[in-house]
Motif scaffolding. Structure first.
Motif, PDB file in Angstrom:
ATOM      1  N   ASN A 190      15.564 111.407 -18.043  1.00  0.00           N
ATOM      2  CA  ASN A 190      14.348 111.333 -18.839  1.00  0.00           C
ATOM      3  C   ASN A 190      13.389 110.353 -18.189  1.00  0.00           C
ATOM      4  O   ASN A 190      13.807 109.372 -17.584  1.00  0.00           O
ATOM      5  N   TYR A 191      12.107 110.611 -18.309  1.00  0.00           N
ATOM      6  CA  TYR A 191      11.128 109.762 -17.662  1.00  0.00           C
ATOM      7  C   TYR A 191      10.054 109.336 -18.654  1.00  0.00           C
ATOM      8  O   TYR A 191       9.850 109.954 -19.695  1.00  0.00           O
ATOM      9  N   SER A 192       9.379 108.264 -18.273  1.00  0.00           N
ATOM     10  CA  SER A 192       8.242 107.779 -19.039  1.00  0.00           C
ATOM     11  C   SER A 192       7.103 107.546 -18.059  1.00  0.00           C
ATOM     12  O   SER A 192       7.222 106.729 -17.133  1.00  0.00           O
ATOM     13  N   TYR A 193       6.033 108.312 -18.231  1.00  0.00           N
ATOM     14  CA  TYR A 193       4.897 108.220 -17.294  1.00  0.00           C
ATOM     15  C   TYR A 193       3.697 108.848 -17.947  1.00  0.00           C
ATOM     16  O   TYR A 193       3.760 109.980 -18.412  1.00  0.00           O
ATOM     17  N   SER A 194       2.578 108.155 -17.950  1.00  0.00           N
ATOM     18  CA  SER A 194       1.382 108.651 -18.631  1.00  0.00           C
ATOM     19  C   SER A 194       0.627 109.692 -17.822  1.00  0.00           C
ATOM     20  O   SER A 194      -0.154 110.460 -18.370  1.00  0.00           O
ATOM     21  N   GLY A 195       0.865 109.716 -16.504  1.00  0.00           N
ATOM     22  CA  GLY A 195       0.159 110.663 -15.658  1.00  0.00           C
ATOM     23  C   GLY A 195       0.920 111.962 -15.494  1.00  0.00           C
ATOM     24  O   GLY A 195       1.856 112.256 -16.240  1.00  0.00           O
ATOM     25  N   SER A 196       0.497 112.761 -14.512  1.00  0.00           N
ATOM     26  CA  SER A 196       1.191 114.009 -14.221  1.00  0.00           C
ATOM     27  C   SER A 196       2.391 113.700 -13.334  1.00  0.00           C
ATOM     28  O   SER A 196       2.222 113.220 -12.219  1.00  0.00           O
ATOM     29  N   PRO A 197       3.607 113.940 -13.799  1.00  0.00           N
ATOM     30  CA  PRO A 197       4.778 113.477 -13.060  1.00  0.00           C
ATOM     31  C   PRO A 197       5.111 114.349 -11.848  1.00  0.00           C
ATOM     32  O   PRO A 197       4.903 115.555 -11.869  1.00  0.00           O
ATOM     33  N   GLU A 198       5.626 113.701 -10.821  1.00  0.00           N
ATOM     34  CA  GLU A 198       6.225 114.405  -9.702  1.00  0.00           C
ATOM     35  C   GLU A 198       7.649 113.867  -9.603  1.00  0.00           C
ATOM     36  O   GLU A 198       7.853 112.688  -9.350  1.00  0.00           O
ATOM     37  N   LEU A 199       8.611 114.736  -9.835  1.00  0.00           N
ATOM     38  CA  LEU A 199       9.998 114.292  -9.991  1.00  0.00           C
ATOM     39  C   LEU A 199      10.904 114.870  -8.931  1.00  0.00           C
ATOM     40  O   LEU A 199      10.683 115.986  -8.437  1.00  0.00           O
ATOM     41  N   PHE A 200      11.931 114.099  -8.595  1.00  0.00           N
ATOM     42  CA  PHE A 200      12.886 114.472  -7.568  1.00  0.00           C
ATOM     43  C   PHE A 200      14.308 114.149  -8.024  1.00  0.00           C
ATOM     44  O   PHE A 200      14.523 113.265  -8.850  1.00  0.00           O
ATOM     45  N   TRP A 201      15.251 114.845  -7.432  1.00  0.00           N
ATOM     46  CA  TRP A 201      16.649 114.457  -7.496  1.00  0.00           C
ATOM     47  C   TRP A 201      17.100 114.131  -6.079  1.00  0.00           C
ATOM     48  O   TRP A 201      16.906 114.929  -5.157  1.00  0.00           O
ATOM     49  N   TYR A 202      17.675 112.927  -5.929  1.00  0.00           N
ATOM     50  CA  TYR A 202      18.282 112.512  -4.674  1.00  0.00           C
ATOM     51  C   TYR A 202      19.794 112.462  -4.850  1.00  0.00           C
ATOM     52  O   TYR A 202      20.298 112.187  -5.944  1.00  0.00           O
ATOM     53  N   VAL A 203      20.516 112.692  -3.768  1.00  0.00           N
ATOM     54  CA  VAL A 203      21.976 112.647  -3.810  1.00  0.00           C
ATOM     55  C   VAL A 203      22.479 111.756  -2.685  1.00  0.00           C
ATOM     56  O   VAL A 203      21.879 111.681  -1.611  1.00  0.00           O
ATOM     57  N   GLN A 204      23.560 111.064  -2.986  1.00  0.00           N
ATOM     58  CA  GLN A 204      24.191 110.222  -1.970  1.00  0.00           C
ATOM     59  C   GLN A 204      25.681 110.517  -1.961  1.00  0.00           C
ATOM     60  O   GLN A 204      26.416 110.121  -2.882  1.00  0.00           O
ATOM     61  N   TYR A 205      26.126 111.230  -0.925  1.00  0.00           N
ATOM     62  CA  TYR A 205      27.547 111.498  -0.751  1.00  0.00           C
ATOM     63  C   TYR A 205      28.203 110.264  -0.163  1.00  0.00           C
ATOM     64  O   TYR A 205      27.539 109.408   0.425  1.00  0.00           O
ATOM     65  N   SER A 206      29.524 110.192  -0.308  1.00  0.00           N
ATOM     66  CA  SER A 206      30.261 109.021   0.154  1.00  0.00           C
ATOM     67  C   SER A 206      29.968 108.743   1.617  1.00  0.00           C
ATOM     68  O   SER A 206      30.047 109.644   2.469  1.00  0.00           O
ATOM     69  N   ARG A 207      29.591 107.497   1.912  1.00  0.00           N
ATOM     70  CA  ARG A 207      29.341 107.040   3.290  1.00  0.00           C
ATOM     71  C   ARG A 207      28.168 107.759   3.959  1.00  0.00           C
ATOM     72  O   ARG A 207      28.079 107.766   5.187  1.00  0.00           O
ATOM     73  N   GLN A 208      27.284 108.338   3.173  1.00  0.00           N
ATOM     74  CA  GLN A 208      26.104 108.968   3.758  1.00  0.00           C
ATOM     75  C   GLN A 208      24.845 108.357   3.155  1.00  0.00           C
ATOM     76  O   GLN A 208      24.886 107.667   2.145  1.00  0.00           O
ATOM     77  N   ARG A 209      23.730 108.622   3.782  1.00  0.00           N
ATOM     78  CA  ARG A 209      22.484 108.070   3.295  1.00  0.00           C
ATOM     79  C   ARG A 209      21.940 108.877   2.138  1.00  0.00           C
ATOM     80  O   ARG A 209      22.325 110.029   1.920  1.00  0.00           O
ATOM     81  N   LEU A 210      21.024 108.273   1.422  1.00  0.00           N
ATOM     82  CA  LEU A 210      20.339 108.928   0.314  1.00  0.00           C
ATOM     83  C   LEU A 210      19.516 110.101   0.868  1.00  0.00           C
ATOM     84  O   LEU A 210      18.787 109.949   1.845  1.00  0.00           O
ATOM     85  N   GLN A 211      19.665 111.265   0.259  1.00  0.00           N
ATOM     86  CA  GLN A 211      18.907 112.419   0.741  1.00  0.00           C
ATOM     87  C   GLN A 211      18.336 113.216  -0.425  1.00  0.00           C
ATOM     88  O   GLN A 211      18.899 113.243  -1.514  1.00  0.00           O
TER      89      GLN A 211
END
Lengths: 120, 110
Positions: free
Chosen positions: B24-45
């Motif tokens: 859930n988000y809170s933002y007064s403007g028009s939101p741009e949303l993402f999902w990032y994933v981080q697998y074990s021992r890997q970078r955020l992608q």
């Protein structure tokens, strides 16, 4: 391209010391952002640089500073280290800024592997 | 103030079960949303962006402005989906600065 690179991988410092973390963006990317990720939490925004100028700053004390070089690489400096500064420091690069007031465009950020800083 | 909330720190499901990671988000403007994933021992992608309305690795996410939510869903979980998932809000008027949630650890058991 190796993606965003950061150095060093790990760092151990003692309270009161100073530390410099380095980041090289993806080739062609002109914007670099820094995030702090404390264990168990999501990344928290520290700084954003674009074309060597600071374009955004998060809620961090003045002990934190950064700069961007002509080749778009960046350094994050932290002075007078505290135990609470222990965290994973992430660098992210992107093509560039979205102009304020202009048309909205997508600006994906690519993250580096991070530098793990431990303050003893 | 802008905020992203992920209410579950850990979600544990069996292989083949449906998965829903809440955001859930809170933002007064028009939101741009993402999902990032981080697998074990890997970078955020980046996993998903709401603008492109795409499906990656079987995951989908729909922006619901009325409920200010951007939940991540997958009908049949796989063991390789086990990872940390972060929902993030991009502040367009601040150069795309990302506001992250605290993350949800997804554990898919065999």
């Amino acid at each position: 391209d190796a993606g965003v690179t950061q150095s060093p991988t790990h760092l151990i410092k003692t309270r009161g010391q100073q530390v410099t973390l380095r980041c090289s963006p993806i080739s062609g990317h002109k914007s670099v952002s820094w995030y702090q990720q404390v264990l168990g939490q999501g990344p928290q925004f520290i700084f954003q640089y674009y074309e060597k100028e600071e374009r955004g700053r998060g809620n961090f004390p003045d002990r934190f500073s950064a700069r961007q070089f002509p080749n778009y690489s960046s350094e994050l400096n932290v002075n007078a280290l505290l135990l609470g500064d222990s965290a994973l420091y992430l660098c992210a690069s992107s093509l560039g800024l979205v102009a304020g007031g202009g048309p909205v465009s997508y600006n994906e950020q690519f993250f580096g592997p991070g530098t793990r800083l431990t303050v003893l | 103030a802008q905020r992203v909330t992920q209410p579950e720190k850990l979600l544990s499901v069996f292989k083949g079960a449906p998965v829903e990671l809440k955001c859930n988000y809170s933002y007064s403007g028009s939101p741009e949303l993402f999902w990032y994933v981080q697998y074990s021992r890997q970078r955020l992608q980046l996993l998903l962006r709401h603008i492109s309305r795409e499906s990656i690795k079987g995951f989908t996410a729909d922006l619901n402005k009325g409920e200010t939510s951007f939940h991540l869903k997958k009908p049949f979980a796989q063991e390789e989906d086990s990872a940390m998932y972060y929902c993030a809000l991009s502040l367009i008027n601040q150069g795309g600065k990302l506001i992250f949630g605290q993350g949800t650890e997804l554990s898919v058991k065999p």
